[in-house]
Design a protein around this motif. Structure first.
Motif, PDB file in Angstrom:
ATOM      1  N   MET A   1     -17.187 -28.156  -5.970  1.00  0.00           N
ATOM      2  CA  MET A   1     -16.550 -26.882  -6.277  1.00  0.00           C
ATOM      3  C   MET A   1     -15.743 -26.523  -5.227  1.00  0.00           C
ATOM      4  N   LEU A   2     -14.407 -26.074  -5.389  1.00  0.00           N
ATOM      5  CA  LEU A   2     -13.440 -25.868  -4.351  1.00  0.00           C
ATOM      6  C   LEU A   2     -13.449 -24.189  -4.514  1.00  0.00           C
ATOM      7  N   ILE A   3     -13.428 -23.792  -3.343  1.00  0.00           N
ATOM      8  CA  ILE A   3     -13.051 -22.260  -3.359  1.00  0.00           C
ATOM      9  C   ILE A   3     -11.837 -21.927  -2.633  1.00  0.00           C
ATOM     10  N   ALA A   4     -10.728 -21.769  -2.944  1.00  0.00           N
ATOM     11  CA  ALA A   4      -9.621 -21.407  -2.412  1.00  0.00           C
ATOM     12  C   ALA A   4      -9.184 -20.001  -1.910  1.00  0.00           C
TER      13      ALA A   4
ATOM     14  N   GLN B   1     -12.401 -24.418   0.712  1.00  0.00           N
ATOM     15  CA  GLN B   1     -13.798 -24.908   1.067  1.00  0.00           C
ATOM     16  C   GLN B   1     -14.144 -25.772  -0.118  1.00  0.00           C
ATOM     17  N   SER B   2     -15.019 -26.819  -0.032  1.00  0.00           N
ATOM     18  CA  SER B   2     -15.836 -27.558  -0.883  1.00  0.00           C
ATOM     19  C   SER B   2     -17.234 -27.607  -0.678  1.00  0.00           C
ATOM     20  N   HIS B   3     -17.791 -27.735  -2.042  1.00  0.00           N
ATOM     21  CA  HIS B   3     -19.237 -28.153  -1.820  1.00  0.00           C
ATOM     22  C   HIS B   3     -19.794 -28.820  -3.057  1.00  0.00           C
ATOM     23  N   GLU B   4     -20.732 -29.546  -2.930  1.00  0.00           N
ATOM     24  CA  GLU B   4     -21.245 -30.211  -4.256  1.00  0.00           C
ATOM     25  C   GLU B   4     -22.074 -29.271  -4.954  1.00  0.00           C
TER      26      GLU B   4
ATOM     27  N   ALA C   1     -11.211 -33.601  -5.713  1.00  0.00           N
ATOM     28  CA  ALA C   1     -11.384 -32.289  -4.580  1.00  0.00           C
ATOM     29  C   ALA C   1     -10.450 -32.435  -3.267  1.00  0.00           C
ATOM     30  N   GLN C   2     -10.412 -33.582  -2.753  1.00  0.00           N
ATOM     31  CA  GLN C   2      -9.730 -33.927  -1.635  1.00  0.00           C
ATOM     32  C   GLN C   2      -8.064 -33.761  -1.994  1.00  0.00           C
TER      33      GLN C   2
END
Length: 105
Positions: free
Chosen positions: A55-58, A34-37, A17-18
């Motif tokens: 989960m990435l939200i671009a 943004q990222s979240h588990e 993710a990073q």
């Protein structure tokens, strides 16, 4: 506002993710990520599995989607990574201006 989209990209782990986040921002393919588990339950090759993911939200523009897809596919560990774009029906004028400026090369 019809050119602004959010793109969800499920990643196998925090390192992936990073890495993808850095690549997307550096290549001007996303203004913000943004990222979240999350925990995903899915069917893959006839089996049902449950996996913890990031989960990435671009936030990006629709004209960047082909390049975003190519970058994700080139650097993602999944055979078929989730790359789903959702149109943004409204954004504040200030945010939309910032997003467009952030994506300029």
């Amino acid at each position: 506002m019809s050119d602004i989209v959010t793109v969800s990209i499920a990643c196998a782990n925090e390192a992936e993710a990073q890495s993808l986040t850095g690549l997307l921002i550096t290549a001007h393919l996303a203004a913000c990520v943004q990222s979240h588990e999350i925990r995903s339950t899915y069917r893959w090759k006839g089996e049902i599995d449950t996996t913890d993911e990031i989960m990435l939200i671009a936030k990006t523009l629709s004209d960047r989607l082909p390049m975003l897809e190519a970058l994700v596919k080139a650097h993602h560990s999944y055979e078929v990574p989730e790359i789903l774009a959702t149109p943004v029906v409204w954004a504040s004028e200030d945010y939309a201006t910032w997003l467009r400026e952030a994506l300029e090369t």
